[in-house]
Design a protein around this motif. Structure first.
Motif, PDB file in Angstrom:
ATOM      1  N   THR A   1      -6.998   3.567  -5.330  1.00  0.00           N
ATOM      2  CA  THR A   1      -5.721   3.516  -4.605  1.00  0.00           C
ATOM      3  C   THR A   1      -4.616   3.678  -5.645  1.00  0.00           C
ATOM      4  O   THR A   1      -4.849   3.481  -6.844  1.00  0.00           O
ATOM      5  CB  THR A   1      -5.483   2.162  -3.880  1.00  0.00           C
ATOM      6  OG1 THR A   1      -5.390   1.136  -4.871  1.00  0.00           O
ATOM      7  CG2 THR A   1      -6.589   1.840  -2.891  1.00  0.00           C
ATOM      8  N   ALA A   2      -3.406   3.998  -5.165  1.00  0.00           N
ATOM      9  CA  ALA A   2      -2.285   4.187  -6.093  1.00  0.00           C
ATOM     10  C   ALA A   2      -1.865   2.879  -6.741  1.00  0.00           C
ATOM     11  O   ALA A   2      -1.343   2.866  -7.859  1.00  0.00           O
ATOM     12  CB  ALA A   2      -1.102   4.822  -5.354  1.00  0.00           C
TER      13      ALA A   2
ATOM     14  N   HIS B   1       0.831  -1.196   0.000  1.00  0.00           N
ATOM     15  CA  HIS B   1       0.000   0.000   0.000  1.00  0.00           C
ATOM     16  C   HIS B   1       0.873   1.257   0.000  1.00  0.00           C
ATOM     17  O   HIS B   1       1.901   1.306   0.644  1.00  0.00           O
ATOM     18  CB  HIS B   1      -0.924   0.026   1.219  1.00  0.00           C
ATOM     19  CG  HIS B   1      -1.965   1.095   1.109  1.00  0.00           C
ATOM     20  ND1 HIS B   1      -3.112   0.927   0.365  1.00  0.00           N
ATOM     21  CD2 HIS B   1      -2.003   2.357   1.596  1.00  0.00           C
ATOM     22  CE1 HIS B   1      -3.820   2.041   0.413  1.00  0.00           C
ATOM     23  NE2 HIS B   1      -3.171   2.927   1.146  1.00  0.00           N
ATOM     24  N   ARG B   2       0.438   2.252  -0.740  1.00  0.00           N
ATOM     25  CA  ARG B   2       1.109   3.548  -0.706  1.00  0.00           C
ATOM     26  C   ARG B   2       0.095   4.621  -1.075  1.00  0.00           C
ATOM     27  O   ARG B   2      -0.933   4.331  -1.688  1.00  0.00           O
ATOM     28  CB  ARG B   2       2.306   3.594  -1.660  1.00  0.00           C
ATOM     29  CG  ARG B   2       1.928   3.502  -3.119  1.00  0.00           C
ATOM     30  CD  ARG B   2       3.145   3.656  -4.033  1.00  0.00           C
ATOM     31  NE  ARG B   2       2.729   3.773  -5.428  1.00  0.00           N
ATOM     32  CZ  ARG B   2       2.376   2.775  -6.209  1.00  0.00           C
ATOM     33  NH1 ARG B   2       2.385   1.539  -5.737  1.00  0.00           N
ATOM     34  NH2 ARG B   2       2.005   2.975  -7.451  1.00  0.00           N
ATOM     35  N   ALA B   3       0.391   5.872  -0.682  1.00  0.00           N
ATOM     36  CA  ALA B   3      -0.503   6.971  -1.030  1.00  0.00           C
ATOM     37  C   ALA B   3      -0.191   7.441  -2.446  1.00  0.00           C
ATOM     38  O   ALA B   3       0.873   7.151  -3.000  1.00  0.00           O
ATOM     39  CB  ALA B   3      -0.340   8.114  -0.042  1.00  0.00           C
TER      40      ALA B   3
ATOM     41  N   VAL C   1     -14.882  15.473  -2.870  1.00  0.00           N
ATOM     42  CA  VAL C   1     -14.795  16.874  -3.275  1.00  0.00           C
ATOM     43  C   VAL C   1     -13.339  17.343  -3.194  1.00  0.00           C
ATOM     44  O   VAL C   1     -12.843  18.029  -4.095  1.00  0.00           O
ATOM     45  CB  VAL C   1     -15.732  17.754  -2.403  1.00  0.00           C
ATOM     46  CG1 VAL C   1     -15.481  19.235  -2.650  1.00  0.00           C
ATOM     47  CG2 VAL C   1     -17.192  17.411  -2.697  1.00  0.00           C
ATOM     48  N   LEU C   2     -12.660  16.939  -2.131  1.00  0.00           N
ATOM     49  CA  LEU C   2     -11.240  17.295  -2.007  1.00  0.00           C
ATOM     50  C   LEU C   2     -10.443  16.774  -3.207  1.00  0.00           C
ATOM     51  O   LEU C   2      -9.565  17.475  -3.727  1.00  0.00           O
ATOM     52  CB  LEU C   2     -10.664  16.732  -0.701  1.00  0.00           C
ATOM     53  CG  LEU C   2      -9.145  16.902  -0.519  1.00  0.00           C
ATOM     54  CD1 LEU C   2      -8.749  18.379  -0.488  1.00  0.00           C
ATOM     55  CD2 LEU C   2      -8.655  16.196   0.750  1.00  0.00           C
ATOM     56  N   ALA C   3     -10.772  15.560  -3.661  1.00  0.00           N
ATOM     57  CA  ALA C   3     -10.059  14.985  -4.808  1.00  0.00           C
ATOM     58  C   ALA C   3     -10.228  15.859  -6.046  1.00  0.00           C
ATOM     59  O   ALA C   3      -9.271  16.104  -6.798  1.00  0.00           O
ATOM     60  CB  ALA C   3     -10.557  13.565  -5.076  1.00  0.00           C
TER      61      ALA C   3
ATOM     62  N   ALA D   1     -10.354   9.244  -2.499  1.00  0.00           N
ATOM     63  CA  ALA D   1     -10.071  10.058  -1.316  1.00  0.00           C
ATOM     64  C   ALA D   1      -8.567  10.297  -1.177  1.00  0.00           C
ATOM     65  O   ALA D   1      -7.822   9.380  -0.872  1.00  0.00           O
ATOM     66  CB  ALA D   1     -10.605   9.365  -0.057  1.00  0.00           C
ATOM     67  N   PRO D   2      -8.118  11.558  -1.409  1.00  0.00           N
ATOM     68  CA  PRO D   2      -6.700  11.852  -1.206  1.00  0.00           C
ATOM     69  C   PRO D   2      -6.324  11.709   0.270  1.00  0.00           C
ATOM     70  O   PRO D   2      -7.181  11.954   1.117  1.00  0.00           O
ATOM     71  CB  PRO D   2      -6.575  13.319  -1.641  1.00  0.00           C
ATOM     72  CG  PRO D   2      -7.840  13.627  -2.389  1.00  0.00           C
ATOM     73  CD  PRO D   2      -8.888  12.708  -1.864  1.00  0.00           C
TER      74      PRO D   2
END
Ligand SMILES: [Zn+2]
Length: 313
Positions: free
Chosen positions: A168-169, A118-120, A284-286, A197-198
């Motif tokens: 996801t990334a 997993h990574r952002a 919305v943030l994304a 979702a960031p």
């Protein structure tokens, strides 16, 4: 909602299909060579639960062993009794998809294929706290890391990894070109849009991944949740228009003056399930992250969930 926004919402209606009577623990052969087993983990995020797929006959691959569930592992292993599991494939590292990999691997000895740990999608900003709802499985490690375009071949089946970051990334779809089938994980779902979702997810990546799928030949999609999608690329084009309309709604709201994210969520998501409010805020943030990156929207400092946003002059 203004009449203008209302009109936009009507024009971008995605043809969702929430008809999915499959019961947990049962094995269903959907088309020859594709079986699915539903895990009993329903929620506002997982619909009726997570689907694990069994690909092939006799020597098979299992896609997405599911959440940490002994009962679901048993159901999967019962489904393949007398057969050999030669591959375990994981679309992405969310806790409703990958944790049961350890159980299935222990029982079968099959190697695990996935894009990576997993990574952002981007580094965390200094002011950002860890989002406890991201649902990441940070313990997961594949035995074999696979990249876009790589082919995984078994007996009677051949799957091509299609990089589909955004949800996801490390998200992969697994296409079966000879059968025009695509196992699309949580990137495309028939019952709902996907959560982006960031910083785990990225709207820019998600939109590019939708374009990538829409350009491919496979038209029968199997998702991580909910029913199969018979006209995949057509459905993906609905999703693209839906996100474009959402972006237009955000810009429309900001044209009336600066706003924070809760204000925008209330203006855009009328009648939303209150349990999904937080996820809607991240969606919305994304969009805002993407808009700030393109210089269309401005904010003070980094684009974060607590920020205030305005149209760039
Ligand atoms: Zn999922």
């Amino acid at each position: 909602m203004t009449s203008e926004e209302n009109q936009m919402a009507e024009n971008d209606d995605v043809p969702f299909n929430k008809n999915f009577p499959l019961k947990p623990g049962l094995v269903e052969e959907v088309v020859p060579g594709v079986r699915r087993v539903l895990c009993d983990n329903p929620s506002p995020f997982t619909f009726t639960g997570t689907l694990s797929y069994i690909v092939g006959q006799g020597k098979v691959a299992i896609i997405d062993p599911g959440p940490d569930s002994e009962a679901h592992a048993k159901a999967l292993l019962d489904a393949v009794r007398g057969e050999t599991v030669t591959h375990i494939l994981v679309t992405h590292t969310h806790r409703d998809h990958s944790p049961n990999t350890a159980r299935i691997k222990q029982a079968t000895g099959a190697p695990v294929y996935a894009e990576g740990a997993h990574r952002a999608s981007r580094p965390r900003f200094e002011s950002e706290k860890h989002n406890p709802e991201s649902g990441a499985d940070r313990d997961f490690r594949p035995d074999i890391q696979i990249k876009h375009g790589e082919v995984i071949e078994g007996t009677g089946w051949r799957l091509e990894a299609v990089a589909t970051p955004g949800h996801t990334a490390n998200h992969l779809a697994f296409a079966w070109p000879e059968r025009k089938i695509n196992f699309v994980g949580d990137h495309v779902m028939g019952w709902s849009t996907s959560i982006v979702a960031p910083p785990d997810g990225s709207m820019i990546d998600y939109m590019a991944s939708l374009d990538r799928l829409a350009a491919r030949e496979e038209d029968l999609y199997f998702s991580g949740h909910g029913p199969e999608i018979p006209e995949g690329p057509r459905y993906v084009r609905f999703l693209i228009r839906h996100r474009q309309a959402r972006e237009a709604s955000i810009l429309h709201r900001l044209s009336k003056g600066e706003a924070d994210i809760p204000t925008m969520v209330r203006a855009i998501y009328i009648g939303i399930d209150p349990r999904l409010m937080n996820a809607a805020g991240y969606s919305v943030l994304a969009h805002l992250e993407d808009l700030v990156g393109r210089g269309v929207v401005a904010t003070d400092g980094d684009p974060v969930i607590a920020g205030t946003y305005r149209l760039a002059s």
